[in-house]
Structure formats: structure tokens, C-alpha cells
Design an enzyme around this catalytic site. Structure first.
Site, PDB file in Angstrom:
ATOM      1  N   ARG A  51      38.788  42.659  42.558  1.00 17.33           N
ATOM      2  CA  ARG A  51      39.320  43.304  43.760  1.00 17.33           C
ATOM      3  C   ARG A  51      40.827  43.486  43.617  1.00 17.33           C
ATOM      4  NH1 ARG A  51      39.333  40.288  48.099  1.00 17.33           N
ATOM      5  NH2 ARG A  51      39.375  41.996  49.588  1.00 17.33           N
TER       6      ARG A  51
ATOM      7  N   THR B  46      51.277  48.205  43.820  1.00 16.69           N
ATOM      8  CA  THR B  46      51.889  47.381  42.767  1.00 16.69           C
ATOM      9  C   THR B  46      50.947  47.214  41.581  1.00 16.69           C
ATOM     10  OG1 THR B  46      51.179  45.358  43.924  1.00 16.69           O
ATOM     11  CG2 THR B  46      53.428  46.144  44.327  1.00 16.69           C
TER      12      THR B  46
ATOM     13  N   GLY C  84      59.118  40.908  38.725  1.00 15.96           N
ATOM     14  CA  GLY C  84      59.100  42.346  38.980  1.00 15.96           C
ATOM     15  C   GLY C  84      57.705  42.881  39.189  1.00 15.96           C
TER      16      GLY C  84
ATOM     17  N   GLY D 286      48.454  42.401  34.898  1.00 16.19           N
ATOM     18  CA  GLY D 286      49.738  42.495  34.215  1.00 16.19           C
ATOM     19  C   GLY D 286      49.652  42.875  32.756  1.00 16.19           C
ATOM     20  N   GLU D 287      48.638  42.331  32.049  1.00 17.72           N
ATOM     21  CA  GLU D 287      48.536  42.568  30.612  1.00 17.72           C
ATOM     22  C   GLU D 287      47.615  43.726  30.238  1.00 17.72           C
ATOM     23  OE1 GLU D 287      50.540  38.689  29.483  1.00 17.72           O
ATOM     24  OE2 GLU D 287      49.208  39.147  31.121  1.00 17.72           O
TER      25      GLU D 287
END
Length: 770
Positions: free
Chosen positions: A647, A653, A485, A724-725
Site C-alpha cells: 500500500r 512522495t 529527503g 526508496g531503493e
């Protein structure tokens, strides 16, 4: 793999998407498939004569099974089999066969391996029937009797049983120390010492864990599984059941969220394969929402932080100890205290980390494992120190800004944290913040502003990527990566399209199949740097191949030309600034008499170069809370998250990843906790009615800012890092600090619920188990 696998229904960007470049805000290429239902998940794959399995869960925390009565279940309408430890198919006898690629030290849990019970909710049987409804009904008819042993599930009552974990999983670095932190702490004029507690949290992705095993006549099994690595699960199944890997294919083209819960194979996979082998047919097993609480979780954690400083704010000592629970079978470890040795300049640092064995399932990595709790404790302690020093919390962090890693004196590959402080503070309006608590009010609500720093590793692993250019102009890039996702389909297609100078709609990225080129498990915010670097490398090799083919064309415009003078643009190659020399890439293949050209690339980290640097992403989180002290209600009304992550490939997203993580940080700070009834060793609130998560009504303004950064040490090809984290790290601390600024109440346990606002923190043990 040189062509598309039709069954994967690989998404393609809509016509007219056009030219792309890094930093653009591009909508997901898989978005239409997901909102229209065309995207199929693990529990939606169909097969002829499919049967359905329902898991029977154990009801004690420790002991052994003394009997299982299955007659009533077996005689129920539609029931095909009841599989238990007494009649299951043969599995390997050795622990090593059940160790997946992310397993910690110890003995992995093996479903239905024996009569032993290791934790409450453990699977004890699988009922298989011709329909899900029949299997569910029959599962209620299975009667299990037990011999129960004394169990332990209370962390705060067992801190004195803590021990240093052994042996540790790959990639985990034990904490180290420098200087003499104890001596420096005692000598320093200004000190704070705080203890922290965090309850168990559970992953709760929208898609529940499910496995559909489609068995062919020749015995080959195609397994659709909810997982963060098709290849890890194929490896696990092959080893656990003694099967040739050629007899097993695992696919996960779409995953409805995972956040670490899919890093390891979960037990429904093992049970579904058992049923398929025993019954020689296709099988589907789906866990219930309640059973989603019966495997790995973010561990219950206790921490102690001691900070000492001079009156000018310069840190003299940092001491950070952590203890969390693990299972009896495995020593699960995560990086909790190490961050306190990286964030701030200090000559005296002492870090300690231990675990306590309980009668639970092994914990498992959950978004920003370790950092979500470890950085929280450090950042709340820093806020407390700032008030004791009467220094602005942001200024205290600037005073102690680390230009090099304090523990080993290594330089950072890049570190634009100061830019995050500047941009975040300016956007938030931090300069207008009064320093005194309880100094801002709006009607019945106290208003508070808090901030915190975030940090997370920048990881690069090993991956293989294939890039195939077809004569019709289609580019198909493949790797056994996973999209949970996060936007992997889109970002990888963007990297390939930019590298080859092609419109995005002509590029397809293929993932989610164990037969594709090797990719690491999707975790640790590493997919863009690893798989993305491989995509870029494969496209560069493809360019070289195409250039050579173009040079061999009759009357070639590329003869005597150096490749560095050639650009790939709009599906052509041409001499720089000379559009009249353009050659369509399809022309080049047609002239060469071939219908496709393929190149492969092995992406490996620059280990010798990287080991000389500390590699991390950083953030600064600023938040506003409003607190109604009469009701104990807290609202997080504004968050600004400024992130330095190299970058940015896809601005849309990437920002979505960070804002989603901020939502989870709000949930961590104010809502999420799994409560245990220690009499039974059982989680009580194992559903969405009672396990509270942040909902739309809890979320207000979230703004994400990216610092300018280009890290060619972490990612030589892209200059990128993962996002993501990092978005969740520091959020709960910033909220806790804002609550103190609003109310003057320092709360050191999470979640911060209304009862704590009204009555104060729960009691945290004051003894020193370390």
C-alpha cells in the site's frame, strides 16, 4: 520525550491541509522550510566563539607518516591548533569501540589513530582556526612526509586474489545454491555466458558532510551531524571517546541527501569531536566536495552470469558469480548475486560471491547496494538469452515467472510483479516493439526499446514511538528517525493523522534527535514499515486510552459501548454513523483534568510469521533510447517504471522517490564512474566538473505506476513496503537492453559512454577467477 524540542524546528503541515488518507498525494510538510531557508543543516548551526576545522588529506595510498611540519600553520593568523596523530585527544584503543551499528567484519578505520596510511585522501591532520578562511589557508601550510609502500587498487588485475568475505555483517545472507547448475548448463541446448564490469561510483548528495559540535559549559556536546542515524552516531562517539551517552546528544533534523553515505559515521564527526574535547569549545568541520570522494563508495565490481534454457525458453540453469573490492581493514559485503536465486523459476542455481582487498577506504552501501549491479547483470543476460531464443524479452520473463522462491520454495508475502509487467507494458506500448535490433530509426538516431525486472528486500526492524495528545488538540508523535529527503516528516504525520482521525495540520512528527525514542538507521527502504508501523501502533494505544477516559466522563455517551463501534474522525470520537455523539478529543482530556495524554509503542517484526515467506518489492522498467552512432550519444527519452510496493501511503512522495531513483539509474547507466590512477591509487575525477552525473538536459519523460498490493505479512499495521531503493533497480539494465535493440551492440560495462558506442566495450578479463 513528551513534547516538542524547539531547536529541531519540526515542520507542521500548513493550515487547511485537512483530512488525509493513505494513497493521497500530499505535499511535504517540510517543503516551505527547505525552500525558504528556514531549515538548518549540520553546517548552519551557530554557537558563541565557534571555531572552524579544515581537514588535511593524505597524498599516498599506503605507507606511514614520517613527519608533519606544523610550525607555519600554527603561526598563521587566527589558527588555534593543528591536531594530528601525535597530539590528538585520547581515544579507545580497541577496534570494537569504533564499530558502528552497520560496520562490516574487520577493523574500522580510526581517523588520526596512528602514523599508518591506508588509502589516498585519508585525513592526516585537522587545522582549527577562528574562521573557515584562516583554517583553509593554514591547512595548505601543513607539510607531511611519508614512507611509501607498494599499493594495489586495480580490481581487474587482482581477480585471482579474491576470497570469501569473513565475518559478514548482520543482515547479510551468504548466497546459496540448489540443484546442479554446472551439469544442467552443459546439457542445455541454448546458453549464454557473459561477463560484466562496473566502475566505482560515489555518493554525491547536495549537502556535503559536516559536523557542528556545540559544547556547553558543563562539557555536554550537542552535535549537529549529517547522518542517517542520530543514535548510531551518538553510540559511536560515546564508545570511541569513552564518554557517557548523557554527555552527548546528536541531532540531524534536516539532511540534504545521503543515499547510504550517512549510514556510518564519517571522519569529520570524529575530528570535530576531537577538536571540541581538546580545545573545550564549539567546533565546525565541513568536508570539501573533493573530500566527499575520500570515504565509502559503491565498489568496483566484476560479474559473470551463465544462463541455460530449453528452446521453449524455460530456464534450466542460472550461475552468477561476483567479485568486488573492499579495504584492507574491513570485508565490506553486499547482496549482489542473491537476487538471481529469487527472480526466476529454475531448478538449478549456483551463486558465488567474493571480495578482493585493496588499499582503499571501505566501500559503503549506496542506493540499492548490490542489486544495482547484480540485477543489472542478470537482466542483461536475460535479454541476451531472449534474442538467442528469438523470444520477446518480456515473454521470456513471463515464461520463467516464479510463483515461489526457487532457492527455498517459500511463498512470497505478496508478489504483484505480473501486474507490473501488464501495466508497464501497456502504458509503454511494448506490444508495438519489433523484435529485431536496428529496426527503428528517427532521423539520425536509432531508436531502441528495452525492459528489465527489479527486486529489492522488504525490511522491517525495531523502533519505539511516542504519541502525545495535548488538550489544545495538537498531536505530537516522536521517534529518532531520519528524513534524508524521502518525505519521512510527511508520511509519518499522515499515518498518525489518519489513525487518529485528525486534520494533518494538527499533527507534528518529531525526528532527528538521539534523545527521542529508539529508531533504526534510515536505510534499506525500511522506515515506513518500521517507524510508520510504530506510529500506527502508538496511535491505536492512544485511542484505547482516550476511549477509557471518555467512558469515565460524567453522563458519558460512551458508557456501555464497545470500542469497535467508535470511530475517530475530524478531531473527535463518536459512535459509528452517529455524528450527534461526537466528543472533541480536547473535551475528553479537559474532563479528565489532564493537559496531555501519552502512549508509547514498541514496533517489532513478526519474525515467526515473516520467516515463512520471501518478502520483496518488485518492478518492471521499460525504456526508450535514441542513439546517434556518429557521435556515440545516447538519450533516454522515455521511462515507465511499474512498481509493486504494498500500500502506498503518500502517492506524491512515493512517486518522487521512484522517479528520482530512475534519474540515478540513468546516471548509473550512462554517466557515473570514478577513475583511478593506479600509479598513485588515487581517484582522479573527484569533483562535479569531471565526475559526470545526469542533469536536467539528460532527463525526459518518466512515468511511475504503482500496482495494487497490500502486504500484511511485511507490515501488519499498514500493508506497505518501502520504495526508496526499488526505483533504481533494473533501470541501467533496461537502458543497456534498449541500446542493444537500437544498435545491435551488446555492451556489458557501465557506464555506457560515447566511446563504447563508437568503439565497443572495454576489455573485461575472460579468465575464470571463481
Amino acid at each position: 520525550m513528551t513534547d516538542l524540542i524547539p531547536e529541531l524546528r519540526t515542520p507542521v503541515a500548513p493550515e487547511g491541509t485537512g483530512r488525509v488518507h493513505s494513497g493521497m498525494a500530499v505535499s511535504r510538510v517540510d517543503g516551505r522550510a527547505k525552500v525558504t531557508g528556514a531549515a538548518k543543516y549540520a553546517a548552519e548551526e551557530s554557537a558563541p566563539n565557534l571555531v572552524y576545522g579544515v581537514v588535511v588529506s593524505g597524498t599516498i595510498a599506503k605507507g606511514r607518516i614520517t613527519g608533519i611540519e606544523t610550525v607555519d600553520a600554527l603561526t598563521a593568523h587566527g589558527v588555534v591548533a593543528v591536531i594530528t596523530h601525535l597530539n590528538r585527544p585520547k581515544i579507545r584503543a580497541y577496534d570494537i569501540a569504533f564499530k558502528d551499528m552497520t560496520a562490516p567484519g574487520g577493523s574500522p578505520f580510526r581517523p588520526l589513530a596512528s602514523d599508518k596510511i591506508f588509502y589516498s585522501g585519508q585525513p592526516v591532520a585537522l587545522v582549527v582556526a577562528s574562521s573557515f578562511e584562516a583554517a583553509r589557508h593554514a591547512a595548505q601550510l601543513v607539510k607531511v612526509s611519508y614512507e611509501e609502500d607498494k599499493h594495489e587498487t586495480d580490481l581487474l588485475a587482482t581477480l585471482d586474489q579474491a576470497y570469501e568475505p569473513r565475518p559478514m555483517k548482520a543482515g547479510f545472507t551468504p548466497p546459496s545454491s540448489t540443484g546442479d547448475a554446472d551439469k544442467a548448463f552443459e546439457a542445455a541446448p541454448v546458453k549464454v555466458e557473459s561477463q560484466f564490469y562496473h566502475g566505482v561510483e560515489h555518493h554525491n548528495p547536495m549537502e556535503m558532510f559536516a559536523t557542528t559540535v556545540i559544547r556547553a559549559d558543563d562539557g555536554h556536546m550537542t552535535i549537529y551531524d549529517k547522518t542517517q542515524s542520530s543514535q548510531n552516531n551518538r553510540w559511536y562517539v560515546s564508545r570511541a571517546f569513552g564518554l557517557s551517552k548523557n554527555k552527548v546528544t546528536v541531532r540531524n533534523p534536516y539532511v540534504g541527501g545521503a543515499f547510504g553515505s550517512g549510514l556510518r559515521p564519517q571522519y569529520q564527526l570524529t575530528l570535530a569531536v576531537m577538536a571540541a574535547l581538546q580545545l573545550k569549545c564549539s567546533v565546525r568541520v565541513v568536508l570539501t566536495r573533493q573530500q566527499m570522494f575520500s570515504f565509502g563508495h559503491r565498489p568496483e565490481t566484476w560479474q559473470k552470469v551463465r544462463l541455460a534454457a530449453n528452446p521453449d525458453g524455460k530456464l534450466q540453469a542460472i550461475t552468477h558469480d561476483a567479485i568486488h573490492e573492499t579495504s584492507r581493514l574491513e570485508d565490506y559485503v553486499e547482496v549482489v548475486v542473491n537476487w538471481s536465486g529469487q527472480l526466476y523459476a529454475c531448478d538449478n542455481i549456483k551463486l558465488g560471491y567474493k571480495v578482493v582487498a585493496h588499499d582503499r577506504h571501505s566501500p559503503i552501501d549506496m542506493r540499492a547496494p548490490g542489486a544495482a549491479h547484480g540485477v543489472h547483470a542478470l537482466e542483461v543476460a536475460m535479454d541476451e538469452l531472449a534474442y538467442k531464443l528469438k523470444i520477446d524479452p518480456l515473454e521470456l520473463r513471463r515464461i520463467n515467472y516464479a510463483e515461489r522462491n526457487p532457492l527455498d520454495d517459500k511463498p512470497y508475502s505478496t508478489k504483484e510483479l505480473s501486474q507490473c509487467y501488464d501495466k508497464g507494458a501497456q502504458r509503454f506500448g511494448w506490444a508495438d516493439r519489433p523484435i529485431e535490433p536496428r529496426s527503428m530509426r528517427d532521423g539520425d538516431e536509432l531508436v531502441g526499446w528495452g525492459m528489465a525486472t527489479g527486486i529489492w528486500d522488504s525490511l522491517v526492524m525495531v523502533a519505539r514511538v511516542s504519541a502525545v495528545l495535548h488538550a489544545d488538540g495538537r498531536l505530537v508523535v516522536s521517534s529518532a528517525a531520519t528524513d534524508i529527503g524521502t518525505g519521512t516528516y510527511t508520511v509519518m504525520a499522515m499515518i498518525a493523522a489518519e489513525a487518529m482521525g485528525m486534520p494533518l495540520e494538527q499533527v507534528t512528527f518529531q525526528l532527528g534527535d538521539s534523545t527521542l525514542p529508539m529508531a533504526p538507521i534510515e536505510g534499506g527502504s525500511s522506515h515506513v514499515t518500521t517507524v510508520g508501523g510504530g506510529v500506527h501502533g502508538a496511535c491505536e494505544k492512544l485511542q484505547k486510552r482516550l476511549f477509557k477516559l471518555a467512558q469515565d466522563m460524567p453522563d458519558s455517551r460512551m458508557k456501555g459501548v464497545r470500542q469497535k463501534d467508535v470511530v475517530f474522525q475530524d478531531g473527535t470520537m463518536m459512535l459509528r454513523n452517529r455524528p450527534e455523539t461526537a466528543l472533541r478529543l480536547g473535551e475528553v482530556l479537559a474532563s479528565s483534568g489532564i493537559d496531555r495524554v501519552e502512549e508509547k509503542y514498541l514496533m517489532t517484526p513478526q519474525m515467526l510469521k515473516q520467516r515463512k515467506f520471501t518478502r520483496a518489492v518488485h518492478s518492471a522498467v521499460f525504456c526508450e533510447v535514441r542513439v546517434n552512432e556518429k557521435l556515440g550519444m545516447v538519450r533516454v527519452t522515455r521511462v515507465v517504471s511499474a512498481v509493486a510496493a504494498g500500500r502506498i501511503i503518500n502517492a506524491k512522495t512515493a512517486a518522487s522517490q521512484v522517479s528520482g531513483a530512475v534519474v540515478w539509474g540513468i546516471s548509473q547507466a550512462l554517466h557515473e564512474e570514478s577513475f583511478t590512477d593506479h600509479r598513485f591509487g588515487r581517484f582522479m575525477n573527484h569533483n562535479f566538473a569531471e565526475y559526470h552525473v545526469a542533469t536536467n538536459a539528460d532527463i525526459h519523460d518518466i512515468e511511475v505506476i504503482f500496482a495494487e498490493e497490500d502486504d500484511r505479512i511485511v507490515s501488519k499495521q499498514l500493508g506497505a513496503k518501502g520504495v526508496g531503493e526499488i526505483g533504481i533497480v533494473g533501470v541501467s539494465a533496461a537502458i543497456s537492453n534498449a541500446i542493444f535493440h537500437a544498435t545491435g551492440k551488446r555492451l556489458r560495462s557501465t557506464p555506457i559512454t560515447p566511446d563504447k558506442i563508437l568503439l565497443g566495450d572495454r576489455e573485461i578479463p575472460v579468465q575464470d577467477p571463481t
